[in-house]
Design a protein around this motif. Structure first.
Motif: not given
Length: 479
Positions: A384-390, A447-456
């Protein structure tokens, strides 16, 4: 100044990947591989015969395990013509039937790697290729134990009964302290390495776990090393019993949490953390009880010979504490995560676009980690954190960059390997760009990962829950 230019492109699919399972049962280094942990460990897969010309391709079954102190490696070598003669420490064992492992603990500096080369009669050669090492051509690793099938023999000639031979090895993690991010590794840490087989008087073998493609010409090619990840769910232990998941009631676990914090924190830490006089209860260590019965007995009756006392709590409360301990150790596949997995798969493939970057059961992209075993490797909270926490910084092995070559070509991707003379950058086109350090014009680290972290935010609450339900069920070997 000019920095580098792409000189060839390869698909990352030619680089091998493997998840190293944790063992919580003892490994005795005797060259037999008869412990349950070895039996249950996954094979690294078929080796590739990079420079094959003729003869029978004889496969090698390699496996790896780890615990809090050591890396374990085994080779089961199919061989109808076993020969070995080199007895000198650090002698040229590769002229004999020989196995090797080359380990780069920091994938960003794969040129800093360490070698173990062992022939069929147990002679070993070690080299240290790290840029900080000044000890000469060979190296003496600390605390290594190993055993070969014909260990200590004066020589081994071909024999009609030859069928296979084995090498088993234990390497303390302290040998990698200068280059590894953590020693011992943390669950999820990635290293680069290759496992090889070489030599033999008759039907000489040249094969490797991670393929070595032209123009690379030998095993000492860190550019071709595969990736391994240290997985937290243990093999033959933890919440697994006979390959089955241990079920626990979520309501009992919540009640057990409160009872535990009231009754057990004189010794253990709050919320299952380590305490002043007792260990963490969520860790996966070899001395921890695994089944409900073992945990109940330890709490209710104490553990003889230790400071663990018998508990005066009623049996119903003890069983709730057992449920709580299981919840601390659980990965996502151990939970009955609510939601619709079928709808979650559709979200994964369409609206969330996860498959553009992630492989799942052989299908999808390769920019991100393979998710085929994510349910058995990560807790539900971690998913869940991987999907929602930058993340404050991109994770190791997934550093985004923008590159401009001296020829004027620009592209974006992530750094997979880096050392003094070259970079490996996986482009957004899913091709691996192998680049010399002398020919690039500019490289910018993002500076930022390519993985989105705002799926919530991009998904509805129902869609996010369905996606979690789907991902939680992705496990190659269900616990």
């Amino acid at each position: 100044m000019p920095y580098f230019r792409a000189f060839w492109f390869l698909s990352l699919s030619c680089f091998a990947q493997y998840s190293i399972q944790r063992t919580v049962s003892p490994i005795h280094i005797d060259g037999k591989l008869d412990e349950p942990a070895w039996r249950d460990a996954r094979s690294m897969g078929d080796f590739t015969f990079n420079w094959y010309q003729s003869g029978e391709k004889e496969q090698t079954v390699a496996k790896m395990l780890w615990d809090d102190e050591n890396l374990y490696v085994s080779w089961y070598v199919r061989d109808k013509h076993i020969s070995a003669y080199e007895k000198r420490r650090h002698g040229p064992v590769s002229k004999d039937d020989c196995v090797e492992i080359f380990v780069a603990p920091n994938p960003a500096k794969a040129g800093n790697y360490y070698t173990w080369e062992i022939n069929a009669i147990g002679t070993m050669l070690n080299r240290n290729k790290a840029d900080w090492y000044t000890g000469g051509a060979t190296w003496e690793p600390d605390g290594v134990e190993y055993r070969a099938t014909f260990h200590g023999a004066a020589k081994k000639d071909d024999a009609p009964e030859d069928d296979h031979w084995i090498v088993e090895m234990k390497v303390p993690f302290r040998n990698f302290a200068r280059d590894a991010a953590h020693t011992p590794p943390l669950a999820g840490d990635e290293w680069s390495l290759n496992v090889n087989r070489i030599g033999g008087k008759t039907n000489a073998q040249l094969s490797s776990w991670s393929p070595i493609r032209p123009p690379l010409k030998g095993f000492h090619s860190p550019e071709a090393f595969g990736r391994v990840v240290f997985a937290d769910p243990p093999v033959a232990a933890g919440a697994r019993r006979g390959g089955q998941r241990i079920r626990f009631n979520a309501a009992d676990a919540r009640a057990g949490h409160a009872i535990y914090n009231r009754s057990c924190t004189m010794c253990h830490g709050l919320d299952g953390a380590p305490g002043d006089r007792a260990p963490a209860l969520g860790a996966q260590r070899r001395y921890l009880r695994a089944t409900s019965e073992e945990l109940f007995d330890a709490i209710k009756n104490g553990i003889r010979g230790t400071a663990m006392p018998a508990s005066p709590l009623p049996e119903t409360d003890v069983r709730k504490i057992v449920a709580y301990v299981h919840s601390l150790r659980a990965t996502a596949v151990d939970l009955d995560v609510p939601g619709n997995p079928a709808n979650g798969q559709e979200v994964f493939l369409s609206k969330a676009k996860c498959a553009q970057c992630h492989m799942l059961n052989g299908r999808g992209g390769i920019l991100g980690p393979d998710l085929s075993n994510i349910g058995a490797e990560r807790s539900l909270a971690a998913i869940r954190d991987a999907l929602t926490v930058p993340k404050p910084v991109p994770p190791r092995g997934f550093q985004p960059v923008k590159v401009t070559t001296a020829a004027g070509r620009s592209f974006e991707g992530i750094v997979k390997n880096q050392h003094n003379t070259s970079f490996q950058i996986l482009g957004l086109d899913n091709k691996l760009h192998l680049l010399t350090a002398a020919q690039i014009k500019d490289i910018q680290f993002q500076p930022k990962s390519l993985m989105p972290a705002s799926f919530d935010k991009s998904l509805t609450p129902v869609e996010l829950q369905d996606l979690l339900a789907y991902l939680s069920r992705q496990a190659r070997s269900r616990r």
